[in-house]
Enzyme design. Structure first.
Site, PDB file in Angstrom:
ATOM      1  N   SER A  14       1.175 -20.006  48.896  1.00  0.00           N
ATOM      2  CA  SER A  14      -0.136 -19.508  48.468  1.00  0.00           C
ATOM      3  C   SER A  14      -0.009 -18.108  47.855  1.00  0.00           C
ATOM      4  O   SER A  14      -0.951 -17.608  47.259  1.00  0.00           O
ATOM      5  CB  SER A  14      -1.090 -19.485  49.661  1.00  0.00           C
ATOM      6  OG  SER A  14      -0.516 -18.730  50.714  1.00  0.00           O
TER       7      SER A  14
ATOM      8  N   ALA B  56       5.410 -22.711  52.813  1.00  0.00           N
ATOM      9  CA  ALA B  56       5.180 -23.872  53.682  1.00  0.00           C
ATOM     10  C   ALA B  56       4.885 -25.149  52.891  1.00  0.00           C
ATOM     11  O   ALA B  56       5.147 -26.251  53.372  1.00  0.00           O
ATOM     12  CB  ALA B  56       4.034 -23.560  54.639  1.00  0.00           C
TER      13      ALA B  56
ATOM     14  N   ILE C 296      10.447 -21.449  58.192  1.00  0.00           N
ATOM     15  CA  ILE C 296      11.191 -21.224  59.425  1.00  0.00           C
ATOM     16  C   ILE C 296      11.805 -22.525  59.925  1.00  0.00           C
ATOM     17  O   ILE C 296      12.351 -22.577  61.023  1.00  0.00           O
ATOM     18  CB  ILE C 296      10.240 -20.642  60.500  1.00  0.00           C
ATOM     19  CG1 ILE C 296       9.023 -21.571  60.675  1.00  0.00           C
ATOM     20  CG2 ILE C 296       9.795 -19.238  60.110  1.00  0.00           C
ATOM     21  CD1 ILE C 296       8.094 -21.166  61.802  1.00  0.00           C
TER      22      ILE C 296
ATOM     23  N   ASN D  62       2.390 -25.220  42.632  1.00  0.00           N
ATOM     24  CA  ASN D  62       1.547 -25.204  43.834  1.00  0.00           C
ATOM     25  C   ASN D  62       0.322 -26.075  43.603  1.00  0.00           C
ATOM     26  O   ASN D  62      -0.249 -26.061  42.517  1.00  0.00           O
ATOM     27  CB  ASN D  62       1.119 -23.770  44.167  1.00  0.00           C
ATOM     28  CG  ASN D  62       0.828 -23.591  45.631  1.00  0.00           C
ATOM     29  OD1 ASN D  62       1.670 -23.890  46.472  1.00  0.00           O
ATOM     30  ND2 ASN D  62      -0.364 -23.131  45.969  1.00  0.00           N
TER      31      ASN D  62
ATOM     32  N   ARG E  76      -2.478 -22.844  55.362  1.00  0.00           N
ATOM     33  CA  ARG E  76      -3.790 -22.577  54.778  1.00  0.00           C
ATOM     34  C   ARG E  76      -4.510 -23.794  54.221  1.00  0.00           C
ATOM     35  O   ARG E  76      -5.648 -23.676  53.786  1.00  0.00           O
ATOM     36  CB  ARG E  76      -3.662 -21.497  53.700  1.00  0.00           C
ATOM     37  CG  ARG E  76      -3.305 -20.159  54.305  1.00  0.00           C
ATOM     38  CD  ARG E  76      -3.130 -19.061  53.268  1.00  0.00           C
ATOM     39  NE  ARG E  76      -2.877 -17.774  53.913  1.00  0.00           N
ATOM     40  CZ  ARG E  76      -1.704 -17.413  54.427  1.00  0.00           C
ATOM     41  NH1 ARG E  76      -0.673 -18.230  54.372  1.00  0.00           N
ATOM     42  NH2 ARG E  76      -1.560 -16.237  55.003  1.00  0.00           N
TER      43      ARG E  76
ATOM     44  N   HIS F 177      11.285 -14.964  57.031  1.00  0.00           N
ATOM     45  CA  HIS F 177      10.466 -14.966  58.248  1.00  0.00           C
ATOM     46  C   HIS F 177      11.195 -15.553  59.446  1.00  0.00           C
ATOM     47  O   HIS F 177      10.574 -16.034  60.383  1.00  0.00           O
ATOM     48  CB  HIS F 177       9.143 -15.706  57.990  1.00  0.00           C
ATOM     49  CG  HIS F 177       8.280 -15.012  56.961  1.00  0.00           C
ATOM     50  ND1 HIS F 177       7.275 -15.643  56.268  1.00  0.00           N
ATOM     51  CD2 HIS F 177       8.291 -13.734  56.518  1.00  0.00           C
ATOM     52  CE1 HIS F 177       6.699 -14.780  55.438  1.00  0.00           C
ATOM     53  NE2 HIS F 177       7.300 -13.615  55.567  1.00  0.00           N
TER      54      HIS F 177
HETATM   55  P1  NAD Z   1       0.635 -21.316  52.941  1.00  0.00           P
HETATM   56  O1  NAD Z   1       0.300 -22.288  54.013  1.00  0.00           O
HETATM   57  O2  NAD Z   1      -0.132 -20.068  52.825  1.00  0.00           O
HETATM   58  O3  NAD Z   1       0.541 -22.022  51.511  1.00  0.00           O
HETATM   59  C1  NAD Z   1       1.115 -23.241  51.212  1.00  0.00           C
HETATM   60  C2  NAD Z   1       0.687 -23.627  49.798  1.00  0.00           C
HETATM   61  O4  NAD Z   1       1.353 -24.830  49.431  1.00  0.00           O
HETATM   62  C3  NAD Z   1      -0.812 -23.883  49.668  1.00  0.00           C
HETATM   63  O5  NAD Z   1      -1.316 -23.087  48.608  1.00  0.00           O
HETATM   64  C4  NAD Z   1      -0.911 -25.395  49.339  1.00  0.00           C
HETATM   65  O6  NAD Z   1      -1.922 -25.666  48.384  1.00  0.00           O
HETATM   66  C5  NAD Z   1       0.444 -25.695  48.773  1.00  0.00           C
HETATM   67  N1  NAD Z   1       0.951 -27.053  49.032  1.00  0.00           N
HETATM   68  C6  NAD Z   1       1.002 -27.698  50.228  1.00  0.00           C
HETATM   69  N2  NAD Z   1       1.626 -28.888  50.082  1.00  0.00           N
HETATM   70  C7  NAD Z   1       1.957 -29.000  48.763  1.00  0.00           C
HETATM   71  C8  NAD Z   1       2.607 -30.007  48.001  1.00  0.00           C
HETATM   72  N3  NAD Z   1       3.070 -31.128  48.551  1.00  0.00           N
HETATM   73  N4  NAD Z   1       2.768 -29.802  46.665  1.00  0.00           N
HETATM   74  C9  NAD Z   1       2.314 -28.647  46.078  1.00  0.00           C
HETATM   75  N5  NAD Z   1       1.703 -27.664  46.763  1.00  0.00           N
HETATM   76  C10 NAD Z   1       1.527 -27.836  48.094  1.00  0.00           C
HETATM   77  O7  NAD Z   1       2.198 -21.056  53.082  1.00  0.00           O
HETATM   78  P2  NAD Z   1       3.051 -19.769  52.793  1.00  0.00           P
HETATM   79  O8  NAD Z   1       2.713 -19.210  51.473  1.00  0.00           O
HETATM   80  O9  NAD Z   1       4.425 -20.187  53.064  1.00  0.00           O
HETATM   81  O10 NAD Z   1       2.620 -18.727  53.910  1.00  0.00           O
HETATM   82  C11 NAD Z   1       2.441 -19.029  55.262  1.00  0.00           C
HETATM   83  C12 NAD Z   1       3.505 -18.558  56.253  1.00  0.00           C
HETATM   84  O11 NAD Z   1       3.604 -19.585  57.201  1.00  0.00           O
HETATM   85  C13 NAD Z   1       4.897 -18.420  55.740  1.00  0.00           C
HETATM   86  O12 NAD Z   1       5.202 -17.111  55.817  1.00  0.00           O
HETATM   87  C14 NAD Z   1       5.807 -19.220  56.670  1.00  0.00           C
HETATM   88  O13 NAD Z   1       6.625 -18.316  57.403  1.00  0.00           O
HETATM   89  C15 NAD Z   1       4.916 -19.842  57.673  1.00  0.00           C
HETATM   90  N6  NAD Z   1       4.979 -21.311  57.822  1.00  0.00           N
HETATM   91  C16 NAD Z   1       6.155 -21.973  57.716  1.00  0.00           C
HETATM   92  C17 NAD Z   1       6.199 -23.360  57.848  1.00  0.00           C
HETATM   93  C18 NAD Z   1       7.517 -24.062  57.717  1.00  0.00           C
HETATM   94  O14 NAD Z   1       8.550 -23.461  58.012  1.00  0.00           O
HETATM   95  N7  NAD Z   1       7.541 -25.296  57.236  1.00  0.00           N
HETATM   96  C19 NAD Z   1       5.018 -24.081  58.093  1.00  0.00           C
HETATM   97  C20 NAD Z   1       3.818 -23.364  58.228  1.00  0.00           C
HETATM   98  C21 NAD Z   1       3.822 -21.984  58.074  1.00  0.00           C
END
Ligand code: NAD
Length: 247
Positions: free
Chosen positions: A192, A22, A101, A216, A34, A117
């Site tokens: 994350s 994300a 997604i 990250n 998160r 996902h």
């Molecule tokens: P997560 O939210 O757990 O982690 C995101 C990570 O990205 C965090 O550790 C954060 O510190 C880092 N981050 C955020 N913005 C950043 C930036 N600009 N530069 C550097 N680092 C940055 O996300 P995840 O690991 O993808 O897991 C969450 C689940 O949520 C996924 O499985 C996904 O399916 C879903 N999700 C998807 C979306 C989307 O499609 N955009 C949005 C929210 C959640």
């Protein structure tokens, strides 16, 4: 490995896997899960079991989806997505694996995208598999049907995403494992790295001899096995890493 060595390795390699979470889409205005202002700060998680067993759960799930849909629909790919599209254009990307997604990798130009996902641009019937666009599903909710059902069979309509507790798409997972085991460089960006089985992919790549590079903002549990960790903003760090000039 230092930053310059990573730039050199990426310049030479034609077997790179991109893996995103994300975090790559926050610069497009889509909150992650998160971070302090992330989705989970404001919403209760509806797991798959609750969705299928409780109408109240389905109503709450759809309420959250409808609230988030406009910003997902209108989001544009950012410099991070464009960097991965550029790697694919250069013929260097074995696969673009994403947990996201939002469809932004495809909109940036990547063709070989493995969605672990699912996708939120469509809703799917859990009984017969028929799909409708998310625009149509959201309109139905807004028009007074708070937990819509399938027009063909009456089954439950759910965004075509994988919820907690729902089985992973087998073909996507198989393709992701294969790419991870055959790459030279694994770029884990904006995740994350705590959601399994997705987070097992960088571990597999590392075990198969690939260099693991993590970008990250915050530390991840896999930093210890990575060859390079960049705690930086993706839109700045990734284009530099792949040798694009930043405009
Ligand atoms: P997560 O939210 O757990 O982690 C995101 C990570 O990205 C965090 O550790 C954060 O510190 C880092 N981050 C955020 N913005 C950043 C930036 N600009 N530069 C550097 N680092 C940055 O996300 P995840 O690991 O993808 O897991 C969450 C689940 O949520 C996924 O499985 C996904 O399916 C879903 N999700 C998807 C979306 C989307 O499609 N955009 C949005 C929210 C959640």
């Amino acid at each position: 490995m230092n930053f310059n060595q990573a730039v050199e390795l990426i310049a030479k390699s034609s077997r790179i896997v991109g893996f995103t979470g994300a975090g790559i889409s926050t610069e497009s205005g889509i909150p992650d899960f998160r971070s302090p202002n992330g989705v989970w700060a404001n919403n209760r998680i509806i797991e798959y079991q609750e969705f299928i067993s409780s109408r109240a759960g389905r109503i709450e799930y759809w309420r959250q989806k409808v609230a988030m849909w406009p910003e997902m629909r209108d989001a544009q790919p950012n410099a991070g997505h464009l960097a991965f599209a550029e790697l694919e254009r250069r013929g260097k990307l074995l696969a673009m694996i994403t947990q996201n997604i939002d469809g932004l990798h495809q909109r940036a130009g990547n063709k070989n995208v493995i969605e672990l996902h699912g996708t939120t641009v469509e809703a799917e019937c859990l009984t017969c598999g028929a799909r409708i666009s998310m625009d149509e599903a959201v309109k139905r909710v807004e028009d007074g049907d708070p937990a819509p059902e399938c027009d063909y069979c009456g089954g439950l309509l759910k965004p075509a995403t994988i919820s907690f507790g729902q089985a992973m798409p087998a073909l996507a997972m198989k393709a992701a494992v294969e790419a991870s085991q055959n790459c030279e460089v694994f770029l884990a960006v904006g995740s994350s790295l705590v959601v399994y089985p997705a987070a097992s992919l960088p571990e597999m790549a590392k075990q198969s001899g690939a260099a693991l590079i993590i970008i990250n903002r915050t530390p991840t549990p896999l930093d210890g096995i990575a060859d390079l960790v960049l705690n930086e903003e993706i839109g700045k760090a990734l284009p530099l890493l792949i040798g694009m000039t930043v405009g």
